[in-house]
Design a protein around this motif. Structure first.
Motif, PDB file in Angstrom:
ATOM      1  N   ARG A  87      29.139  15.350   9.935  1.00 22.82           N
ATOM      2  CA  ARG A  87      28.572  14.646  11.094  1.00 22.82           C
ATOM      3  C   ARG A  87      28.206  15.641  12.195  1.00 22.82           C
ATOM      4  O   ARG A  87      27.153  15.525  12.840  1.00 22.82           O
ATOM      5  CB  ARG A  87      29.593  13.634  11.610  1.00 22.82           C
ATOM      6  N   ASN A  90      24.910  17.141  11.607  1.00 21.54           N
ATOM      7  CA  ASN A  90      23.842  16.155  11.490  1.00 21.54           C
ATOM      8  C   ASN A  90      23.514  15.792  10.043  1.00 21.54           C
ATOM      9  O   ASN A  90      22.353  15.626   9.669  1.00 21.54           O
ATOM     10  CB  ASN A  90      22.565  16.643  12.210  1.00 21.54           C
ATOM     11  N   SER A 168      16.002  15.047  11.501  1.00 19.93           N
ATOM     12  CA  SER A 168      16.436  14.989  12.896  1.00 19.93           C
ATOM     13  C   SER A 168      17.564  13.975  13.021  1.00 19.93           C
ATOM     14  O   SER A 168      17.788  13.163  12.119  1.00 19.93           O
ATOM     15  CB  SER A 168      15.279  14.597  13.813  1.00 19.93           C
ATOM     16  N   SER A 169      18.265  14.015  14.127  1.00 19.52           N
ATOM     17  CA  SER A 169      19.391  13.099  14.327  1.00 19.52           C
ATOM     18  C   SER A 169      18.941  11.647  14.374  1.00 19.52           C
ATOM     19  O   SER A 169      19.715  10.731  14.090  1.00 19.52           O
ATOM     20  CB  SER A 169      20.134  13.459  15.619  1.00 19.52           C
ATOM     21  N   LYS A 170      17.682  11.412  14.719  1.00 21.83           N
ATOM     22  CA  LYS A 170      17.155  10.050  14.806  1.00 21.83           C
ATOM     23  C   LYS A 170      16.556   9.560  13.491  1.00 21.83           C
ATOM     24  O   LYS A 170      16.198   8.391  13.364  1.00 21.83           O
ATOM     25  CB  LYS A 170      16.098   9.975  15.910  1.00 21.83           C
ATOM     26  N   SER A 171      16.458  10.452  12.523  1.00 24.29           N
ATOM     27  CA  SER A 171      15.851  10.075  11.240  1.00 24.29           C
ATOM     28  C   SER A 171      16.746   9.112  10.472  1.00 24.29           C
ATOM     29  O   SER A 171      17.975   9.242  10.479  1.00 24.29           O
ATOM     30  CB  SER A 171      15.600  11.325  10.397  1.00 24.29           C
ATOM     31  N   ASP A 172      16.134   8.143   9.809  1.00 22.57           N
ATOM     32  CA  ASP A 172      16.900   7.200   8.984  1.00 22.57           C
ATOM     33  C   ASP A 172      16.780   7.539   7.502  1.00 22.57           C
ATOM     34  O   ASP A 172      17.142   6.753   6.645  1.00 22.57           O
ATOM     35  CB  ASP A 172      16.438   5.764   9.243  1.00 22.57           C
ATOM     36  N   LYS A 186      19.370   6.895   4.745  1.00 24.11           N
ATOM     37  CA  LYS A 186      20.542   7.587   5.296  1.00 24.11           C
ATOM     38  C   LYS A 186      21.746   6.656   5.369  1.00 24.11           C
ATOM     39  O   LYS A 186      22.896   7.085   5.229  1.00 24.11           O
ATOM     40  CB  LYS A 186      20.184   8.126   6.679  1.00 24.11           C
ATOM     41  N   ASP A 187      21.491   5.370   5.582  1.00 23.19           N
ATOM     42  CA  ASP A 187      22.575   4.386   5.706  1.00 23.19           C
ATOM     43  C   ASP A 187      23.470   4.335   4.469  1.00 23.19           C
ATOM     44  O   ASP A 187      24.655   4.017   4.569  1.00 23.19           O
ATOM     45  CB  ASP A 187      21.998   2.981   5.949  1.00 23.19           C
TER      46      ASP A 187
END
Length: 201
Positions: A87, A90, A168-172, A186-187
Motif C-alpha cells: 500500500r 501504491n 497512479s494512486s487514482k487509477s482503478d 484493482k478492486d
C-alpha cells in the motif's frame, strides 16, 4: 540490565531486553538450524539423491526465515505487514496471499523476497487466478513490482508474470505483464486471501 533479561544490542536501534523464555526460544531455533545444516552436509556426503538434498536445503531455509521473523518480533520491532508495504508503494495490498511465512525488503536495492509455506494459488473475485512459488522475488518500486520471479497467471495456459504496475494512486486498474500487458480491476486485489496449496508451481 535485569538478572532475568539478556541485552541484545543493535547498532541501528535502541537496546532491547529479552527475558529468559524468549532467549531460550531463539537459542532453540538456532540449534535447530545448526542441526539442519549438519544433516544436510551428512546427507550430501552420503551421496543421497539430489532431490532429497534440495528438499532438506529448502526446509533449512524456511526454518531460518521463520527464526528471523520470530527474532524480530521478540525484539519488539516487527516489520510492517506485506499489505502495508505494498500500500505504501501504491500497489494493491492483496496482491500476495495472506498466509505468507514472511518477507524481506532491502530498501537500498529495492529488492523484495516473499516466502510462502508451499507453492499455492489464489482465485480473485474478477475470476483471475495467480500461482505463487514458495519464494517470490521482485524489485519493488513506486507503483510497480518488476523483474518478478515465482509468479504465474492463467491466460489460456499458465504464463509467468514479470511485472505488476499501477499507473497512479487514482487509477482503478492494475496492469499485469505476462507475455502481454493486460489490465485488471484493482478492486479485485485489495484484500489478501489465503493461498490454496498446489503440488507444483
Amino acid at each position: 540490565m535485569s538478572e532475568f533479561g539478556v541485552e541484545i544490542r543493535d547498532p541501528e536501534s535502541k537496546s532491547t531486553y529479552l527475558n529468559q523464555p524468549q532467549m531460550a526460544r531463539i537459542l532453540t531455533l538456532d540449534f535447530q538450524l545448526h542441526c539442519l545444516d549438519y544433516e544436510a552436509e551428512n546427507w550430501y556426503h552420503a551421496d543421497l539423491d539430489f532431490e532429497t538434498f534440495n528438499l532438506l536445503q529448502t526446509l533449512s531455509s524456511t526454518v531460518e526465515e521463520k527464526a528471523k521473523w520470530i527474532f524480530n518480533k521478540l525484539k519488539g520491532s516487527p516489520p510492517k505487514t506485506l499489505p502495508d508495504l505494498l500500500r505504501e508503494y501504491n500497489l494493491p495490498p492483496g496482491l500476495f496471499p495472506q498466509n505468507i511465512t514472511c518477507y524481506e525488503f532491502d530498501e537500498t536495492k529495492a529488492r523484495l523476497i516473499v516466502y510462502l509455506p508451499s507453492p499455492c494459488e489464489v482465485s480473485f473475485k474478477d475470476s483471475s487466478v495467480i500461482r505463487y512459488a514458495n519464494r517470490v522475488k521482485a524489485i519493488l518500486l513506486r507503483g510497480k513490482l518488476t523483474g518478478i520471479e515465482g509468479m504465474k497467471t492463467k491466460v489460456l495456459v499458465w504464463v509467468k508474470v514479470t511485472c505488476v504496475a499501477v499507473e497512479s494512486s487514482k487509477s482503478d486498474k492494475v496492469w499485469f505483464t505476462a507475455g502481454v500487458k493486460k489490465s485488471r480491476s484493482k478492486d479485485a486485489y485489495l484484500v489478501a486471501s489465503n493461498g490454496v496449496r498446489i503440488e507444483d508451481f
